[in-house]
Design a protein around this motif. Structure first.
Motif, short mmCIF file in Angstrom:
data_model
loop_
_atom_site.label_atom_id
_atom_site.label_comp_id
_atom_site.label_asym_id
_atom_site.label_seq_id
_atom_site.Cartn_x
_atom_site.Cartn_y
_atom_site.Cartn_z
N LYS A 189 -32.39 -44.67 -6.08
CA LYS A 189 -32.94 -44.68 -4.73
C LYS A 189 -32.71 -43.29 -4.15
N VAL A 190 -33.79 -42.67 -3.69
CA VAL A 190 -33.71 -41.29 -3.19
C VAL A 190 -34.51 -41.19 -1.89
N GLY A 191 -33.95 -40.53 -0.91
CA GLY A 191 -34.67 -40.26 0.33
C GLY A 191 -34.31 -38.89 0.86
N SER A 192 -35.25 -38.21 1.49
CA SER A 192 -34.96 -36.88 2.03
C SER A 192 -35.85 -36.60 3.23
N ALA A 193 -35.33 -35.77 4.12
CA ALA A 193 -36.08 -35.23 5.26
C ALA A 193 -35.90 -33.72 5.22
N ARG A 194 -37.02 -33.00 5.18
CA ARG A 194 -36.96 -31.53 5.06
C ARG A 194 -37.74 -30.89 6.20
N TRP A 195 -37.09 -29.96 6.87
CA TRP A 195 -37.72 -29.23 7.97
C TRP A 195 -37.86 -27.77 7.56
N VAL A 196 -39.07 -27.25 7.68
CA VAL A 196 -39.36 -25.85 7.35
C VAL A 196 -39.73 -25.12 8.63
N HIS A 197 -39.03 -24.03 8.90
CA HIS A 197 -39.31 -23.24 10.09
C HIS A 197 -39.54 -21.79 9.69
N GLN A 198 -40.57 -21.18 10.26
CA GLN A 198 -40.89 -19.79 10.03
C GLN A 198 -40.56 -19.00 11.29
N PHE A 199 -39.47 -18.20 11.22
CA PHE A 199 -39.07 -17.39 12.36
C PHE A 199 -40.06 -16.26 12.60
N SER A 200 -40.57 -15.71 11.49
CA SER A 200 -41.52 -14.60 11.54
C SER A 200 -42.24 -14.59 10.20
N PRO A 201 -43.24 -13.73 10.01
CA PRO A 201 -43.91 -13.68 8.70
C PRO A 201 -42.97 -13.32 7.55
N ARG A 202 -41.78 -12.81 7.87
CA ARG A 202 -40.85 -12.39 6.82
C ARG A 202 -39.60 -13.26 6.72
#
Length: 763
Positions: A338-351
């Protein structure tokens, strides 16, 4: 290495005449991001790959450029861009529905160029689309079995989907499903993997040169990425095969903003075995056939929260069931993940980006046995809670910095045994519960020193806390590539890895009764050091040649002593023995991806040994998966736009094996029953017969009124080679005196020639 990291601040003072071009690459049909796509300035070697979020970043002087976007299986797009300031350019690529040679050639050529320029080596990539072209056992496509066709990656034997990478054992592979850990990636006692090909976008397998963000295992990292689902329209796809069927539903939650994907799969062999058992239930000579089936379920939701934020929710549930029942005996065994995940991706700037993931992983097995009035229940499981953050910063066209950390809370339930009787005369309970905390922080940099020399270096600090004991590990990583010419690159790397959790397996058991056990004051973490040197050559822009020589030293290896008891044992550490191991060899690989005939050839020459003071009287012995020669040949022929023919041939030296060389008979009292006692020489001093097999396949594309469909025909073991599964000895007796006259070895084989057909559809 410290000097190199101190150098980084100087890279921030870049020339002011550089501007940024960045954006996201997606599929025009589904809206899914394209990972590992190539973005380059046409006619130059100046280019980058999109990261795991489909994002690319280029730093260029102001001017007008022809920017080329390429990805395997998609049409190449060239777009003119006038750069005067930082510019965001999001691009959608059209999928190639009918393979246009000129498009595919360009895509493959760029992928080969990336292999030449990057310092990363000892890595294999595979898409679900590529895996579906190859013939498979019972028609069931399996990504792990396809990876076994690459050099340096071996199976454990006939029908097994386990991975044995460069001399490492099966538990020394870090298996990640969308950044969440999977402990047992196998169904059907190891014959199939848990990864539904309809839900998987692609996989990356690192055999060495591990990036610093990965840790916790010695031999490999298998990074599996799931598809995001169609953000533009609803799709239904699936397949109906010989032993299993699968169905996937996907579509937008909010068009172009969010999506979902739900995928399920189930075998149905048990339906037929129950019908047979039902028909034979009145036959006194009939022995019931055990029931077996597995199912798995994937669900994923993707949300675009804004221009710079994305959220991914992922869940997986899979279970295997094995049952044998008759009037006197009731045996039930089930296991799964049993596997569960929550992933948040944030881009502070293009780099500057960050990926933060919280995941839950659980693996358990349960055995229930009822005999007359007695019953017992044996369980074992491991549960993890993990929080990790990975930062990515592109400081300049010369430096690509990554850093981050992770912490995992482990809970181990080791061999919990409960036995009782209906009258209450028997009531036994045993087993232990342990907890441990694993943590790690890392930093790494990819430094393009000049157009011909690239250096990737990093450092990971890891640790494990259990029962007041804190283990620390310092894990340096370094890789370098030097471009000897436009078509020839020399590469080298060094990696140290630590492993803090250990798989305890009763190798004599026929069922996967595996116990995960933590490092403790009495069980130190395992450690490996691997060195690799290789050459990569591109020939005529369509053939890629590579060869790698490796040496891996493994310390603090763990095994069970002879006669060890693991069921219900509350003092398991008393059954452990510790030793060392090494593996070394040379891998050769050639691949062709241009034209109507494509494929690859892989060959590995290797040695894998272990040394335990308490096993084999301290003498070094080969492991069971030591394989001197390992060869695979894969060919794919595009016969027409509707027909593709495939073939795979594999050959491997037989597995090392322990067999008795003589026996003596012990009889305590004359006239009573006697005992035959085998005498064994050194461990694994014999070899099974060589393994070889030819598989054939044919994919025929149908023409439905809506969507797409195909019929996939495959023939597993086409020339009916009876490969050995195991060997046993049959006792020969005199018919008159019933005296033993000798013993004869018998070989058991699993799979003869097996034809199959699968209907795949999408609408």
């Amino acid at each position: 290495m410290l000097f190199l990291f101190l150098f980084l601040p100087f890279s921030l003072a870049q020339a002011q005449d550089r501007v940024m071009l960045g954006g996201t690459l997606r599929s025009a049909a589904t809206g899914e991001v394209l990972i590992g796509a190539s973005v380059s300035v046409a006619g130059t070697i100046n280019g980058v790959e999109t990261n795991t979020n489909g994002v690319y970043t280029l730093r260029l002087a102001p001017g007008t450029y022809q920017i080329q976007f390429t990805y395997i299986g998609f049409q190449t797009l060239t777009q003119e861009v006038v750069l005067t300031r930082t510019t965001r350019l999001n691009v959608e690529l059209q999928e190639v529905t009918n393979k246009l040679n000129e498009v595919v050639v360009e895509s493959e050529r760029n992928s080969f160029q990336e292999r030449l320029s990057t310092p990363q080596m000892s890595m294999e990539t595979l898409s679900s689309r590529e895996a579906k072209l190859l013939p498979a056992l019972f028609g069931e496509v399996d990504i792990i079995k396809t990876l076994q066709l690459k050099p340096g990656i071996q199976s454990g034997g006939e029908g097994s989907s386990g991975l044995f990478v460069r001399g490492g054992s099966n538990d020394q592979n870090l298996v990640l499903l969308d950044d969440a850990l999977v402990y047992n990636p196998s169904h059907l006692f190891g014959f199939f993997s848990v990864f539904n090909p309809d839900a998987v976008r692609g996989v990356e397998l690192y055999k060495g040169g591990f990036p610093a963000q990965f840790g916790g295992r010695l031999s490999s990292v298998l990074d599996v990425k799931l598809r995001e689902g169609n953000r533009k329209e609803n799709d239904v796809s699936g397949g109906i095969g010989l032993i299993a069927s699968r169905l996937t539903v996907e579509g937008p939650i909010q068009k172009d903003k969010s999506s979902f994907l739900i995928s399920g799969r189930r075998t149905y062999v048990d339906v037929f075995t129950r019908m047979i058992n039902k028909a034979k239930e009145n036959d006194p000579d009939w022995s019931p056939i055990p029931d077996y089936y597995f199912h798995d379920f994937n669900a994923k939701a993707t949300f675009e929260l804004g221009a710079n934020d994305r959220l991914f929710l992922n869940g997986y549930f899979g279970r295997d069931f094995f049952t044998f029942n008759d009037e006197n005996f009731n045996f039930n065994f089930n296991w799964g993940n049993k596997v569960g995940s929550a992933r948040w991706v944030h881009q502070f700037s293009p780099r500057f980006f960050v990926n933060t993931t919280f995941s839950v992983s659980n693996y358990e097995y349960e055995i229930k046995n009822e005999l007359d009035i007695y019953s017992f229940n044996l369980t074992s499981n491991i549960t993890d809670l993990t929080l990790k953050s990975d930062f990515e910063y592109i400081s300049s066209e010369k430096h690509h910095l990554r850093f981050g950390g992770a912490v995992t809370n482990h809970r181990f339930v080791v061999g919990r045994l409960e036995a009782n009787s209906q009258d209450g005369s028997v009531n036994v309970a045993a087993g232990n519960t342990y907890r441990g905390q694993e943590y790690g922080v890392y930093v790494s940099d990819d430094w393009s020193f000049n157009p011909v020399f690239t250096l990737s270096y990093g450092l990971r600090l890891s640790g494990f806390l259990n029962n007041g004991k804190n283990f620390l590990g310092i894990e340096p990583r370094a890789a370098a590539s030097y471009r000897l010419s436009e078509t020839l690159t020399l590469k080298a790397n060094y990696t140290r890895m630590f492993q803090y959790v250990h798989l305890i397996s009763n190798s004599g058991a026929s069922l996967p009764t595996d116990i995960w056990y933590p490092s403790s004051p009495g069980v130190k973490p395992q450690r490996s050091d691997q060195f690799t040197l290789g050459l990569t050559k591109l020939y005529k822009d369509k053939y890629l040649f590579s060869t790698e020589a490796y040496y891996k030293k493994m310390n603090r290896q763990l095994d069970l002593r002879d006669g060890a008891q693991i069921f219900g044992n509350t003092e398991l550490e008393d059954e452990f023995v510790f030793g060392t191991g090494d593996s070394y060899g040379q891998e050769f690989y050639v691949e062709k991806k241009e034209g109507k005939t494509t494929g690859w050839i892989g060959y590995t020459l290797s040695w894998t040994n272990r040394t335990f003071p308490d096993i084999n009287e301290g003498r070094t012995f080969p492991t069971r998966f030591d394989r001197r020669h390992d060869l695979s040949i894969v060919g794919i022929q595009e016969v027409s736009r509707r027909i593709s023919a495939t073939a795979t041939f594999v050959y491997g030296t037989g597995n090392a094996y322990s067999l008795p060389v003589q026996r003596f008979i012990f009889q305590d009292v004359p006239g009573e029953d006697y005992t035959v006692i085998p005498v064994y020489p050194d461990r694994n001093s014999f070899r099974l017969a060589a393994y070889h097999r030819l598989d054939l396949g044919l994919v025929y594309k149908l023409r439905p009124k809506r969507g797409s469909a195909d019929l996939t025909f495959s023939v597993y073991n086409a020339y009916n080679r009876r490969n050995p599964y195991f060997v046993y000895f049959e006792t020969l007796k005199n018919e008159e005196s019933n005296q033993i006259t000798g013993f004869v070895a018998k070989q058991v084989s699993l799979f003869p020639v097996i034809p199959s057909i699968t209907y795949n559809f999408k609408f």
